[in-house]
Write a protein that holds these residues in place. Structure first.
Motif, PDB file in Angstrom:
ATOM      1  N   GLU A 212       3.175 -11.083  37.698  1.00  0.00           N
ATOM      2  CA  GLU A 212       3.094 -11.654  39.169  1.00  0.00           C
ATOM      3  C   GLU A 212       3.642 -13.043  38.935  1.00  0.00           C
ATOM      4  O   GLU A 212       4.245 -13.588  39.943  1.00  0.00           O
ATOM      5  CB  GLU A 212       1.667 -11.602  39.714  1.00  0.00           C
ATOM      6  N   GLU A 213       3.546 -13.921  37.970  1.00  0.00           N
ATOM      7  CA  GLU A 213       3.742 -15.116  38.023  1.00  0.00           C
ATOM      8  C   GLU A 213       5.305 -15.548  37.420  1.00  0.00           C
ATOM      9  O   GLU A 213       5.648 -16.339  37.258  1.00  0.00           O
ATOM     10  CB  GLU A 213       3.058 -16.067  36.992  1.00  0.00           C
ATOM     11  N   TRP A 214       5.963 -14.299  37.451  1.00  0.00           N
ATOM     12  CA  TRP A 214       7.473 -14.454  36.810  1.00  0.00           C
ATOM     13  C   TRP A 214       8.205 -15.289  37.510  1.00  0.00           C
ATOM     14  O   TRP A 214       7.953 -15.684  38.815  1.00  0.00           O
ATOM     15  CB  TRP A 214       8.164 -12.877  37.115  1.00  0.00           C
ATOM     16  N   GLY A 215       9.299 -15.994  36.964  1.00  0.00           N
ATOM     17  CA  GLY A 215       9.997 -17.305  37.377  1.00  0.00           C
ATOM     18  C   GLY A 215       9.310 -18.590  37.285  1.00  0.00           C
ATOM     19  O   GLY A 215       9.919 -19.517  37.321  1.00  0.00           O
ATOM     20  N   ASN A 216       7.909 -18.538  36.811  1.00  0.00           N
ATOM     21  CA  ASN A 216       7.122 -19.924  36.812  1.00  0.00           C
ATOM     22  C   ASN A 216       6.693 -19.803  35.404  1.00  0.00           C
ATOM     23  O   ASN A 216       5.842 -20.983  35.017  1.00  0.00           O
ATOM     24  CB  ASN A 216       6.045 -20.135  37.965  1.00  0.00           C
ATOM     25  N   ASP A 217       6.981 -19.236  34.426  1.00  0.00           N
ATOM     26  CA  ASP A 217       6.762 -19.239  33.076  1.00  0.00           C
ATOM     27  C   ASP A 217       7.807 -18.780  32.177  1.00  0.00           C
ATOM     28  O   ASP A 217       8.913 -18.214  32.817  1.00  0.00           O
ATOM     29  CB  ASP A 217       5.340 -18.617  32.678  1.00  0.00           C
ATOM     30  N   CYS A 218       7.659 -18.415  30.870  1.00  0.00           N
ATOM     31  CA  CYS A 218       8.914 -18.151  29.988  1.00  0.00           C
ATOM     32  C   CYS A 218       8.753 -16.606  29.507  1.00  0.00           C
ATOM     33  O   CYS A 218       9.456 -16.110  28.752  1.00  0.00           O
ATOM     34  CB  CYS A 218       8.668 -18.896  28.539  1.00  0.00           C
ATOM     35  N   ALA A 219       7.607 -15.949  30.273  1.00  0.00           N
ATOM     36  CA  ALA A 219       7.167 -14.572  29.724  1.00  0.00           C
ATOM     37  C   ALA A 219       8.155 -13.312  30.284  1.00  0.00           C
ATOM     38  O   ALA A 219       8.714 -13.768  31.592  1.00  0.00           O
ATOM     39  CB  ALA A 219       5.897 -14.014  29.549  1.00  0.00           C
ATOM     40  N   ALA A 220       8.299 -12.552  29.542  1.00  0.00           N
ATOM     41  CA  ALA A 220       8.968 -11.270  30.215  1.00  0.00           C
ATOM     42  C   ALA A 220       8.348  -9.948  29.622  1.00  0.00           C
ATOM     43  O   ALA A 220       7.488 -10.184  28.427  1.00  0.00           O
ATOM     44  CB  ALA A 220      10.576 -11.235  29.911  1.00  0.00           C
ATOM     45  N   ASP A 221       8.928  -8.766  29.855  1.00  0.00           N
ATOM     46  CA  ASP A 221       8.314  -7.687  29.231  1.00  0.00           C
ATOM     47  C   ASP A 221       9.491  -6.787  28.569  1.00  0.00           C
ATOM     48  O   ASP A 221      10.602  -6.649  29.231  1.00  0.00           O
ATOM     49  CB  ASP A 221       7.482  -6.826  30.235  1.00  0.00           C
ATOM     50  N   VAL A 222       9.108  -5.920  27.608  1.00  0.00           N
ATOM     51  CA  VAL A 222       9.834  -4.593  27.399  1.00  0.00           C
ATOM     52  C   VAL A 222       9.551  -3.655  28.247  1.00  0.00           C
ATOM     53  O   VAL A 222       8.168  -3.405  28.671  1.00  0.00           O
ATOM     54  CB  VAL A 222       9.586  -4.329  25.680  1.00  0.00           C
ATOM     55  N   CYS A 223      10.328  -2.938  29.003  1.00  0.00           N
ATOM     56  CA  CYS A 223      10.284  -2.235  29.943  1.00  0.00           C
ATOM     57  C   CYS A 223      11.049  -0.815  29.578  1.00  0.00           C
ATOM     58  O   CYS A 223      11.756  -0.670  28.977  1.00  0.00           O
ATOM     59  CB  CYS A 223      10.521  -2.558  31.404  1.00  0.00           C
ATOM     60  N   VAL A 224      10.607   0.284  30.716  1.00  0.00           N
ATOM     61  CA  VAL A 224      11.485   1.388  30.465  1.00  0.00           C
ATOM     62  C   VAL A 224      11.688   1.964  31.964  1.00  0.00           C
ATOM     63  O   VAL A 224      10.959   1.568  32.899  1.00  0.00           O
ATOM     64  CB  VAL A 224      10.774   2.677  29.637  1.00  0.00           C
ATOM     65  N   VAL A 225      12.619   2.837  32.081  1.00  0.00           N
ATOM     66  CA  VAL A 225      13.091   3.454  33.383  1.00  0.00           C
ATOM     67  C   VAL A 225      13.998   4.754  33.184  1.00  0.00           C
ATOM     68  O   VAL A 225      14.571   4.653  32.288  1.00  0.00           O
ATOM     69  CB  VAL A 225      13.792   2.452  34.394  1.00  0.00           C
ATOM     70  N   ARG A 226      13.615   5.585  33.991  1.00  0.00           N
ATOM     71  CA  ARG A 226      14.361   7.032  33.885  1.00  0.00           C
ATOM     72  C   ARG A 226      15.793   6.711  34.294  1.00  0.00           C
ATOM     73  O   ARG A 226      15.864   5.556  34.879  1.00  0.00           O
ATOM     74  CB  ARG A 226      13.767   7.956  34.556  1.00  0.00           C
ATOM     75  N   ALA A 227      16.774   7.391  33.765  1.00  0.00           N
ATOM     76  CA  ALA A 227      18.138   7.192  33.890  1.00  0.00           C
ATOM     77  C   ALA A 227      18.656   7.266  35.293  1.00  0.00           C
ATOM     78  O   ALA A 227      19.666   6.821  35.840  1.00  0.00           O
ATOM     79  CB  ALA A 227      19.039   7.931  32.996  1.00  0.00           C
ATOM     80  N   ASP A 228      17.805   7.881  36.251  1.00  0.00           N
ATOM     81  CA  ASP A 228      17.994   7.852  37.598  1.00  0.00           C
ATOM     82  C   ASP A 228      17.335   6.973  38.536  1.00  0.00           C
ATOM     83  O   ASP A 228      17.114   6.946  39.608  1.00  0.00           O
ATOM     84  CB  ASP A 228      17.383   9.349  38.181  1.00  0.00           C
ATOM     85  N   GLY A 229      16.380   6.073  37.598  1.00  0.00           N
ATOM     86  CA  GLY A 229      15.986   4.783  38.445  1.00  0.00           C
ATOM     87  C   GLY A 229      14.668   5.074  38.673  1.00  0.00           C
ATOM     88  O   GLY A 229      13.845   4.007  39.257  1.00  0.00           O
ATOM     89  N   SER A 230      13.819   5.982  38.473  1.00  0.00           N
ATOM     90  CA  SER A 230      12.500   6.378  38.629  1.00  0.00           C
ATOM     91  C   SER A 230      11.631   5.993  37.326  1.00  0.00           C
ATOM     92  O   SER A 230      12.221   5.698  36.519  1.00  0.00           O
ATOM     93  CB  SER A 230      12.328   7.705  39.082  1.00  0.00           C
TER      94      SER A 230
END
Length: 633
Positions: A212-230
């Protein structure tokens, strides 16, 4: 080496290797004075060393080659001229014409092949409507930057040096087919970077700030998504600054490099980017390397997954070694080590291809099986002045590691103390154009890794936190004194120079130990921490994380009234890392006192002028530095 010799440097990038381990392709770049830009082409060479490398592509700037898993294609990035954005191209390995697959207005990032060789994933920035050359007037003319609507800024992390503003051109993930059909699979305001495929071709892993606080701190995440975007989801809990996520061969986990975001997610400075693993379903993150000891090589470090573990480029005492790290976190083994830098690598067919730079070359490509075979000779004919190792002892007994690059002749030679930026980075065992030019002009160049540098464990970096200038100066002067014990170095003719943090320390030394130096060159420096904290693209977190408190006491500008050493200040007009106000504050403070000072200001350049600025500007910069030291030393 003279400044005008810059175009003679040919620098190979990270290699690609065919699935059978038989063929290596690498991009080789050089400065081109005729166009005042950098050109690059792909070269191809057999991995057994049985033939000399030959040029494979003819584009203006071809880079980042990637073999398809079936071995039929090489994908790469091409800029058709110096003003064009990089687009994704593919070329048959067996011969034929290259084909362009993308036409994104702001260009695309490095591609990743799907396991079945039918698709390529990449990240690309997508401009808001009518921004960055995408808008047109009623007459059909392109709307320039000065005609765009104003930007509404709501986040601290809103711009970055060398790129510009971020929130009106977020990075998104795309999948391209070999037929040229391109599908965007992410949306929204957040960035999505560095995609890599799962072994079954169903998923992509990537980095994005999902909290939620993205853009105001230094953190990010490792994420996954299907190749169709879902199915987009985060695997980690916004506690790290991750990069380079890669699925393990069985697809059950994702490994990645990261440093902790620190307290409040805004305290990442002086922390190692080490190696971590998380389940592909998400959950707890576990270290594969000790984060106190292992640091991903910066900049440009990489990691990759092979059947036996993770290949990880690790900084170590001025070298960059390549480690093989088991998936279970068992102790790593060194695959490539010694007094050199691994600058890129790829593995396939039981063969490791690696670009390795050493003390006498700008980088060559090697094939490594049981032994090493050098495949290229891009630096052949260059006469290097090689560094000689020196170890000093600080007054408190702490060892300080560094080098001296000597000019030809018996001496006694005038001396330049050169200080690196960062501060959490390292000088090391590779050719450095700065040291070669200054030694080529007759100076002995002293350079090293005082406390605050990387490559010696996190405990080596932490002591400067909150007292940067004083602690760093102790080690730098100890290293200089150790070098000056050599009779061929002239202790009466010494200058000091550095950029970014190195500029900070140059100004600091001039204000505290000015009697040691006949002249100084402070470049793209932090001089006043108070204004840096709000004017720099990273100042909103970096200042508190590194300097912690007492900004006035720690600012070199505070001691400008003590500076009598002739000072050349070099800065770039478009520097957003250490904005140009930092240079002007120091220049005005010295000039009003009548101190010997000049300001050299480069138009159109950012923080990376000395490394990737216009070739003509880099040469002019070298000439100005040599003229300044020649005048006073």
């Amino acid at each position: 080496m003279k400044p005008a010799d810059l175009p003679q440097i040919r620098t190979p990038g990270p290699p690609a290797i065919s699935p059978d381990g038989a063929t290596v392709v690498v991009g080789v770049s050089r400065a081109d004075l005729a166009t005042d830009a950098y050109t690059s082409q792909l070269w191809i060479v057999p991995a057994d060393g049985g033939a000399a490398p030959r040029q494979f592509t003819q584009g203006w700037h071809d880079s980042a080659p990637r073999f398809s898993p079936d071995g039929r294609w090489v994908a790469f990035l091409r800029r058709v001229d110096k003003s064009a954005k990089p687009q994704l191209w593919v070329m048959p390995v067996g011969g034929g014409e290259a084909r362009r697959l993308t036409g994104e207005p702001l260009g695309v990032g490095t591609p990743a092949w799907s396991p079945d060789s039918t698709r390529l994933a990449f990240s690309a920035r997508v401009p808001q409507e009518a921004r960055y050359g995408t808008g047109r007037t009623a007459d059909g003319e392109v709307i320039g930057a000065d005609g765009e609507p104003p930007r509404r800024i709501t986040q601290l992390a809103n711009r970055i040096d060398g790129v510009g503003f971020l929130r009106d051109r977020p990075a998104h993930l795309f999948v391209a087919g070999l037929d040229g059909e391109v599908t965007r699979i992410t949306s929204g305001e957040r960035d999505h970077d560095d995609p890599r495929w799962s072994p079954d071709g169903e998923w992509l892993t990537f980095v994005s700030a999902r909290h939620e606080e993205w853009g105001n701190d230094c953190a990010a995440d490792v994420c996954v998504v299907r190749a169709d975007g879902s199915g987009l989801r985060a695997l980690t809990g916004a506690e790290y600054q991750p990069s380079l996520p890669r699925f393990t061969p069985d697809g059950t986990a994702v490994v990645f490099a990261a440093a902790p975001a620190g307290e409040g997610r805004v305290d990442p400075v002086l922390r190692n980017d080490s190696l971590w693993s998380v389940s592909a379903e998400g959950g707890a993150v576990r270290p594969l390397l000790d984060p106190e000891e292992y640091q991903l090589a910066m900049p440009g470090g990489d990691l990759d997954v092979i059947p036996d573990g993770v290949l990880f480029a690790n900084e170590r005492r001025g070298a960059v070694q390549l480690l093989l790290v088991p998936f279970d976190g068992a102790p790593p083994t060194a695959v490539v080590e010694g007094e050199r830098h691994v600058a890129g690598f790829a593995w396939a067919g039981g063969v490791l291809a690696a670009t390795i730079a050493g003390p006498a070359d700008w980088g060559e490509v090697y094939a490594i099986r049981a032994g090493e075979t050098r495949l290229t000779g891009f630096s052949d004919g260059f006469e290097a002045l090689e560094p000689v190792e020196v170890t000093a002892t600080a007054p408190d007994g702490y060892p300080v590691h560094g080098w001296v690059v000597r000019p030809a002749g018996d001496g006694p030679h005038p001396v330049l103390l050169m200080i690196h930026g960062g501060p959490y980075t390292q000088y090391g065992w590779r050719l450095f154009d700065e040291a070669q030019v200054y030694a080529g002009a007759g100076y002995a160049v002293v350079l090293g890794n005082p406390r605050g540098s990387s490559g010696y464990g996190a405990a080596h970096g932490r002591p400067i936190r909150g007292n940067v200038g004083e602690v760093s100066a102790v080690d730098l002067l100890a290293l200089l004194d150790a070098a000056l014990k050599s009779p061929d170095l002239d202790a009466g003719r010494v200058g000091v120079l550095g950029g970014s943090h190195g500029g900070f320390m140059t100004t600091w030394l001039a204000g505290h130990h000015g009697d040691r130096f006949r002249a100084a060159v402070s470049e793209r420096a932090v001089n006043g921490i108070d204004s840096f904290a709000s004017s720099s693209d990273i100042g909103w977190y970096f200042a508190d994380s590194l300097y912690v408190r007492d900004f006035e006491r720690q600012s070199p500008l505070t001691y400008a009234d003590r500076i009598t050493t002739p000072m050349l200040i070099i800065h770039s007009e478009q520097d957003w890392r250490c904005p140009v106000e930092q240079a002007y504050r120091l220049f005005v403070a010295l000039k009003r006192r009548g101190a010997p000072v000049e300001l050299l200001l480069f138009p159109g350049e950012g923080h990376e002028l000395s490394r990737s600025g216009r070739p003509s500007h880099r040469i002019q910069r070298f000439e100005a530095i040599l003229e300044w030291f020649g005048r006073f030393i």
